[in-house]
Design an enzyme around this catalytic site. Structure first.
Site, short mmCIF file in Angstrom:
data_model
loop_
_atom_site.label_atom_id
_atom_site.label_comp_id
_atom_site.label_asym_id
_atom_site.label_seq_id
_atom_site.Cartn_x
_atom_site.Cartn_y
_atom_site.Cartn_z
CG HIS A 109 -2.02 0.85 1.37
ND1 HIS A 109 -1.89 2.22 1.30
CD2 HIS A 109 -3.33 0.62 1.57
CE1 HIS A 109 -3.09 2.77 1.47
NE2 HIS A 109 -3.98 1.81 1.63
CD GLU A 121 -3.23 1.23 -1.97
OE1 GLU A 121 -3.70 0.14 -1.58
OE2 GLU A 121 -3.78 2.31 -1.75
O1 TA6 Z 1 -6.13 1.61 -0.46
C1 TA6 Z 1 -7.13 2.51 -0.19
C2 TA6 Z 1 -7.74 2.18 1.15
O2 TA6 Z 1 -8.19 0.87 1.20
C3 TA6 Z 1 -8.84 3.21 1.40
O3 TA6 Z 1 -10.13 2.71 1.27
C4 TA6 Z 1 -8.48 3.82 2.72
O4 TA6 Z 1 -9.34 4.08 3.67
C5 TA6 Z 1 -7.05 3.43 2.93
O5 TA6 Z 1 -6.77 2.32 2.20
C6 TA6 Z 1 -6.40 3.55 4.25
O6 TA6 Z 1 -6.77 2.51 5.10
P1 TA6 Z 1 -6.32 2.49 6.60
O7 TA6 Z 1 -6.89 1.25 7.19
O8 TA6 Z 1 -4.81 2.49 6.61
O9 TA6 Z 1 -6.88 3.74 7.22
#
Ligand code: TA6
Length: 298
Positions: free
Chosen positions: A167, A271
């Site tokens: 990510h 990602e």
């Molecule tokens: O990759 C995008 C995502 O899945 C979003 O939907 C978003 O909220 C983000 O990741 C961050 O997630 P987190 O659990 O680290 O707050």
């Protein structure tokens, strides 16, 4: 820490340090670049080729504490991407980013790159959230490029499925100074519009509002041009058919207590993922690897 230092420090190149929140971290500095990796989460926090600006974004308000996810760098999402598919009480993006990994290896390659290998296997705690026996390995290669591979092995006797993501948060001069190429004519699920599948018609994606897209069936390399920093970042990947692009923009940023209100302006997530239509099924004895390869240049 003393044991880690004795076993895995490489003089002048790899040093185990106590980082923010007293989390154990690995500081790498070789002829190509420097990097900082947290054992908690097997999380790459920083990567900076010499003579370049920082490549990864880290939130000024990130928490560094056991049980909490780090906001920035390269969180490892496993064994599920996003919320748990059936149990909202389980941690978003799985437990890999919330667990301290073991050091397996540090070494120097003949071309001056540094390899760090970290490992995680099932425990009572992981089995309480995901009832399978597995081994996970993160291989991080720091050089002129940053190469990150997550390898999952099924060490049990049952077939399992999982989703994942590397990510990556990129550090950008200003969100409206960047363009993203590589996703033209590609279908994506729009997470902000009931996961409706749409097609990106534009050659180039520019981000000027909240964006949360899961591009489907794509192996394309992404080229992100940052007109403010006057640089291009290439993001290639292996064994991933889903690419996620995320920026929370103004309103959603305010809902994160580990981001400052202006945090969204200097980051974008690109990602490499196995999710949506690209769920990994692993038979006993088999393994699967996903990689992201990040490089600067034309
Ligand atoms: O990759 C995008 C995502 O899945 C979003 O939907 C978003 O909220 C983000 O990741 C961050 O997630 P987190 O659990 O680290 O707050």
């Amino acid at each position: 820490m003393t044991e880690l230092r004795e076993k895995f420090n490489i003089e002048g190149e790899v040093e185990f340090v106590s980082g923010k929140g007293d989390l154990p971290m690995v500081s790498i500095n070789n002829q190509h670049a420097k990097a900082l990796i947290s054992l908690y989460g097997a999380h790459v926090l920083s990567y900076q080729p010499h003579g370049e600006k920082e490549v990864l974004w880290m939130s000024d308000a990130s928490v560094f504490s056991n049980g909490k996810a780090i906001r920035g760098g390269v969180p490892v999402c496993f064994p599920w991407f996003g919320p748990h598919p059936t149990d909202p009480k389980k941690p978003a993006h799985g437990f890999a980013r919330l667990t301290t990994w073991k050091v397996l290896e540090t070494s120097t390659l003949h071309n001056g790159k540094t390899i760090l290998r970290l490992g995680l296997s099932d425990s009572m705690s992981t089995r309480s959230m995901w009832p399978y026996e597995f081994k996970a390995e993160m291989m991080i290669i720091v050089g002129k490029t940053l190469e990150i591979t997550l390898k999952i092995s099924n060490t049990g006797s049952e077939t399992f499925t999982f989703t994942d993501a590397l990510h990556t948060y990129f550090n950008v001069s200003k969100i409206n100074n960047i363009s993203i190429a590589g996703l033209a004519n590609t279908n994506y699920q729009d997470a902000l519009d009931s996961f409706t599948v749409k097609t990106q018609q534009e050659e180039i994606l520019r981000i000027d509002q909240e964006t949360n897209r899961r591009y489907l069936d794509t192996t394309a390399e992404i080229l992100m041009t940052d007109y403010g920093f006057n640089r291009k970042i290439r993001v290639a990947k292996k064994n991933s058919l889903t690419t996620v692009i995320w920026n929370p923009w103004i309103d959603s940023t305010l809902t994160f207590n580990d981001m400052t209100p202006e945090g969204y302006q200097t980051m974008v997530c690109i990602e490499a993922s196995n999710s949506v239509n690209d769920i990994v099924k692993l038979e006993p004895g088999n393994n699967f690897s996903i990689s992201t390869i990040i490089s600067l240049g034309a």
